[in-house]
Design a protein around this motif. Structure first.
Motif, PDB file in Angstrom:
ATOM      1  N   VAL A   1      73.365   7.411  70.405  1.00  0.00           N
ATOM      2  CA  VAL A   1      72.353   8.254  69.650  1.00  0.00           C
ATOM      3  C   VAL A   1      71.003   7.485  69.546  1.00  0.00           C
ATOM      4  CG1 VAL A   1      71.882   9.606  67.254  1.00  0.00           C
ATOM      5  CG2 VAL A   1      74.243   9.755  68.433  1.00  0.00           C
ATOM      6  N   THR A   2      69.928   8.353  69.624  1.00  0.00           N
ATOM      7  CA  THR A   2      68.789   7.432  69.119  1.00  0.00           C
ATOM      8  C   THR A   2      67.924   8.857  68.339  1.00  0.00           C
ATOM      9  OG1 THR A   2      66.995   6.217  70.113  1.00  0.00           O
ATOM     10  CG2 THR A   2      67.508   8.175  71.295  1.00  0.00           C
ATOM     11  N   MET A   3      66.728   7.993  67.771  1.00  0.00           N
ATOM     12  CA  MET A   3      65.878   8.871  66.631  1.00  0.00           C
ATOM     13  C   MET A   3      64.563   8.524  67.060  1.00  0.00           C
ATOM     14  SD  MET A   3      66.200   9.260  62.693  1.00  0.00           S
ATOM     15  CE  MET A   3      65.579   7.561  62.640  1.00  0.00           C
ATOM     16  N   VAL A   4      63.584   9.453  67.625  1.00  0.00           N
ATOM     17  CA  VAL A   4      62.188   9.489  67.892  1.00  0.00           C
ATOM     18  C   VAL A   4      61.456  10.542  66.943  1.00  0.00           C
ATOM     19  CG1 VAL A   4      62.787   8.774  70.164  1.00  0.00           C
ATOM     20  CG2 VAL A   4      62.307  11.032  69.499  1.00  0.00           C
ATOM     21  N   LYS A   5      60.113  10.033  66.756  1.00  0.00           N
ATOM     22  CA  LYS A   5      59.144  11.022  66.311  1.00  0.00           C
ATOM     23  C   LYS A   5      59.178  12.282  66.980  1.00  0.00           C
ATOM     24  CE  LYS A   5      56.376   7.190  64.017  1.00  0.00           C
ATOM     25  NZ  LYS A   5      55.052   6.765  63.777  1.00  0.00           N
ATOM     26  N   GLU A   6      58.760  13.289  66.068  1.00  0.00           N
ATOM     27  CA  GLU A   6      58.768  14.613  66.440  1.00  0.00           C
ATOM     28  C   GLU A   6      57.778  14.851  67.689  1.00  0.00           C
ATOM     29  OE1 GLU A   6      57.766  19.273  65.009  1.00  0.00           O
ATOM     30  OE2 GLU A   6      57.131  17.481  63.746  1.00  0.00           O
ATOM     31  N   HIS A   7      56.618  14.191  67.779  1.00  0.00           N
ATOM     32  CA  HIS A   7      55.716  14.375  68.922  1.00  0.00           C
ATOM     33  C   HIS A   7      56.092  13.871  70.093  1.00  0.00           C
ATOM     34  CE1 HIS A   7      54.386  10.219  67.788  1.00  0.00           C
ATOM     35  NE2 HIS A   7      53.845  10.335  69.098  1.00  0.00           N
ATOM     36  N   MET A   8      57.065  12.830  70.246  1.00  0.00           N
ATOM     37  CA  MET A   8      57.632  12.401  71.500  1.00  0.00           C
ATOM     38  C   MET A   8      58.733  13.215  72.180  1.00  0.00           C
ATOM     39  SD  MET A   8      58.173   8.392  69.589  1.00  0.00           S
ATOM     40  CE  MET A   8      58.956   7.772  71.196  1.00  0.00           C
ATOM     41  N   VAL A   9      59.011  14.172  71.544  1.00  0.00           N
ATOM     42  CA  VAL A   9      60.244  15.272  72.239  1.00  0.00           C
ATOM     43  C   VAL A   9      59.594  16.354  72.968  1.00  0.00           C
ATOM     44  CG1 VAL A   9      62.194  16.707  71.627  1.00  0.00           C
ATOM     45  CG2 VAL A   9      61.797  14.440  70.456  1.00  0.00           C
ATOM     46  N   HIS A  10      60.018  16.638  74.097  1.00  0.00           N
ATOM     47  CA  HIS A  10      59.552  17.789  75.004  1.00  0.00           C
ATOM     48  C   HIS A  10      60.979  18.598  75.357  1.00  0.00           C
ATOM     49  CE1 HIS A  10      55.398  16.231  75.688  1.00  0.00           C
ATOM     50  NE2 HIS A  10      55.853  15.130  75.422  1.00  0.00           N
ATOM     51  N   LYS A  11      60.901  19.736  75.139  1.00  0.00           N
ATOM     52  CA  LYS A  11      62.047  20.742  75.404  1.00  0.00           C
ATOM     53  C   LYS A  11      62.104  20.828  76.998  1.00  0.00           C
ATOM     54  CE  LYS A  11      61.342  24.274  72.369  1.00  0.00           C
ATOM     55  NZ  LYS A  11      61.317  25.238  71.593  1.00  0.00           N
ATOM     56  N   ILE A  12      63.319  21.005  77.360  1.00  0.00           N
ATOM     57  CA  ILE A  12      63.533  21.199  78.904  1.00  0.00           C
ATOM     58  C   ILE A  12      64.277  22.712  78.855  1.00  0.00           C
ATOM     59  CG2 ILE A  12      63.501  18.680  79.672  1.00  0.00           C
ATOM     60  CD1 ILE A  12      66.543  18.886  79.838  1.00  0.00           C
ATOM     61  N   PRO A  13      63.983  23.293  79.957  1.00  0.00           N
ATOM     62  CA  PRO A  13      64.381  24.653  80.284  1.00  0.00           C
ATOM     63  C   PRO A  13      66.161  24.570  80.363  1.00  0.00           C
ATOM     64  CG  PRO A  13      62.722  24.276  81.938  1.00  0.00           C
ATOM     65  CD  PRO A  13      62.872  22.782  81.300  1.00  0.00           C
ATOM     66  N   ASP A  14      66.591  25.801  80.052  1.00  0.00           N
ATOM     67  CA  ASP A  14      68.045  25.750  80.331  1.00  0.00           C
ATOM     68  C   ASP A  14      68.523  25.459  81.633  1.00  0.00           C
ATOM     69  OD1 ASP A  14      68.255  26.341  77.601  1.00  0.00           O
ATOM     70  OD2 ASP A  14      68.428  28.292  77.901  1.00  0.00           O
ATOM     71  N   HIS A  15      67.920  25.851  82.735  1.00  0.00           N
ATOM     72  CA  HIS A  15      68.408  25.567  84.141  1.00  0.00           C
ATOM     73  C   HIS A  15      68.140  24.077  84.573  1.00  0.00           C
ATOM     74  CE1 HIS A  15      64.149  26.716  84.862  1.00  0.00           C
ATOM     75  NE2 HIS A  15      64.267  25.846  86.008  1.00  0.00           N
ATOM     76  N   MET A  16      67.488  23.442  83.701  1.00  0.00           N
ATOM     77  CA  MET A  16      67.072  22.132  84.307  1.00  0.00           C
ATOM     78  C   MET A  16      68.302  21.127  83.839  1.00  0.00           C
ATOM     79  SD  MET A  16      63.591  20.175  83.517  1.00  0.00           S
ATOM     80  CE  MET A  16      63.132  18.628  84.033  1.00  0.00           C
ATOM     81  N   THR A  17      68.792  20.329  84.707  1.00  0.00           N
ATOM     82  CA  THR A  17      69.934  19.578  84.293  1.00  0.00           C
ATOM     83  C   THR A  17      69.343  18.189  83.287  1.00  0.00           C
ATOM     84  OG1 THR A  17      69.712  18.167  86.242  1.00  0.00           O
ATOM     85  CG2 THR A  17      71.046  20.030  86.375  1.00  0.00           C
ATOM     86  N   TYR A  18      70.519  17.539  82.651  1.00  0.00           N
ATOM     87  CA  TYR A  18      69.864  16.460  81.833  1.00  0.00           C
ATOM     88  C   TYR A  18      69.769  15.302  82.934  1.00  0.00           C
ATOM     89  CZ  TYR A  18      71.363  18.460  77.413  1.00  0.00           C
ATOM     90  OH  TYR A  18      71.472  19.276  76.195  1.00  0.00           O
TER      91      TYR A  18
END
Length: 350
Positions: free
Chosen positions: A132-149
């Motif tokens: 687990v890790t934690m970052v500031k909100e602005h660093m996070v980008h959502k990826i589409p459901d069909h895109m793999t991790y």
């Protein structure tokens, strides 16, 4: 939770550390996959480079030992007060830059060259080689459901390449040479193909990486151990290439890149260097060569996510191995040191 921490050159330890506690404006992520970057390898062999060794980093307040890993994707498991960009359950990738927001570079919008630049997973504050890790909100980008991790973990290195190509003077129809076809070099090749470059010449000694370069868009391959790189490039292009991308961090490749561009051409240095390199300034002066360095990326993650999700860039083809966190030293870092057949190794922290 388990995490891989850097203590010194060739001293990375997997150990139990406390899970970060959520704070206002932060997002907690359960990491699915994290890639081993060339920068990580430099730190493993010759650090500290970006890692704060003796003094705490001014932005994170931490120094070694620090949790490594900055190419990662995972699921949001908790959000802090005030977070609106994402919710629990969202699938995300992380833009891991730490910047001050107040220096001249940040004020101009070029936060990737902040005076106090740092990276989550290199400068403290946590990292992707942990459960687990934690970052500031602005660093996070959502990826589409069909895109793999796995694809999500490759957004960060692909962003480095796309930023380099965008910062270059490449135009559709140009000829380019890429010196070094590790993950960033291979990503540069794909970005050049997407940008409309015609001749894309890969310079690489590893047979496995040469094959990857062909698969991903290189039109010509040169093994510098078997042929004179500059002579072959001039045979292909007559006058030399428009732009060379130096992605190996080796003095000999930098010299060859400078000799391979045509009059008025450009050399882009994308690699991170472990030591100084000598250059012949007259080689720049006589041909009026433009030499430029690029670092990381800025304002580019959404475009990279779209390119990968639409398979215009097939980042997952760079993956040569997947391992778990307990294998990170022997099957990860040491495997990359000992064999050029490995390109991108992904680590599963859980």
């Amino acid at each position: 939770m388990k995490a891989a921490r850097w203590y010194g050159p060739k001293d990375i330890r997997v150990e139990d550390i406390p899970e970060p506690q959520i704070k206002p404006g932060f997002v907690k992520i359960s990491v699915e996959w994290c890639g081993i970057c060339g920068s990580d390898l430099h730190e493993y062999l010759a650090g500290p480079i970006f890692i704060p060794g003796d003094e705490p980093h001014p932005l994170s307040g931490e120094k070694a030992p620090i949790v490594m890993g900055h190419e990662f994707a995972g699921e949001v498991i908790e959000i802090g007060e005030g977070v609106q960009k994402v919710k629990v359950g969202d699938r995300v990738t992380v833009e891991p830059i730490l910047n001050c927001g107040t220096c001249a570079a940040c004020r101009s919008g070029r936060y990737n060259i902040c005076e106090w630049i740092g990276f989550h997973g290199l400068a403290g504050g946590g990292g992707g080689f942990s459960e687990v890790t934690m970052v500031k909100e602005h660093m996070v980008h959502k990826i589409p459901d069909h895109m793999t991790y796995e694809q999500g973990a490759l957004v960060e290195p692909t962003a480095v390449a796309l930023h380099a190509v965008r910062q270059s003077q490449v135009r559709a129809g140009d000829s380019c040479a890429v010196f070094g076809t590790g993950p960033i070099g291979l990503s540069v090749i794909q970005c050049l193909k997407a940008a409309g470059a015609t001749n894309i010449i890969a310079v690489e000694i590893s047979a496995e990486r040469q094959q990857k370069a062909k698969e991903l868009g290189a039109t010509h391959i040169i093994n510098p151990l078997k042929a004179n790189t500059v002579d072959v490039i001039r045979e292909i292009t007559k006058d030399g290439v428009d732009v060379c991308f130096e992605v190996a961090g080796v003095e000999a490749t930098l010299a060859s890149a400078m000799d391979s561009v045509k009059f008025g051409g450009q050399v882009l240095i994308v690699s991170i260097w472990e030591k100084k390199a000598a250059i012949a300034p007259n080689n720049l002066v006589i041909k009026e060569t433009n030499m430029k360095g690029t670092l990381a990326y800025r304002n580019i993650f959404p475009a990279v996510i779209q390119l990968i999700s639409e398979r215009k860039i097939e980042a997952e083809k760079m993956i040569t191995k997947k391992i778990n966190l307990d294998q990170i030293v022997d099957e990860g870092f040491e495997a990359l040191v000992q064999s050029k057949s490995q390109v991108k190794i992904l680590v599963k922290p859980r």
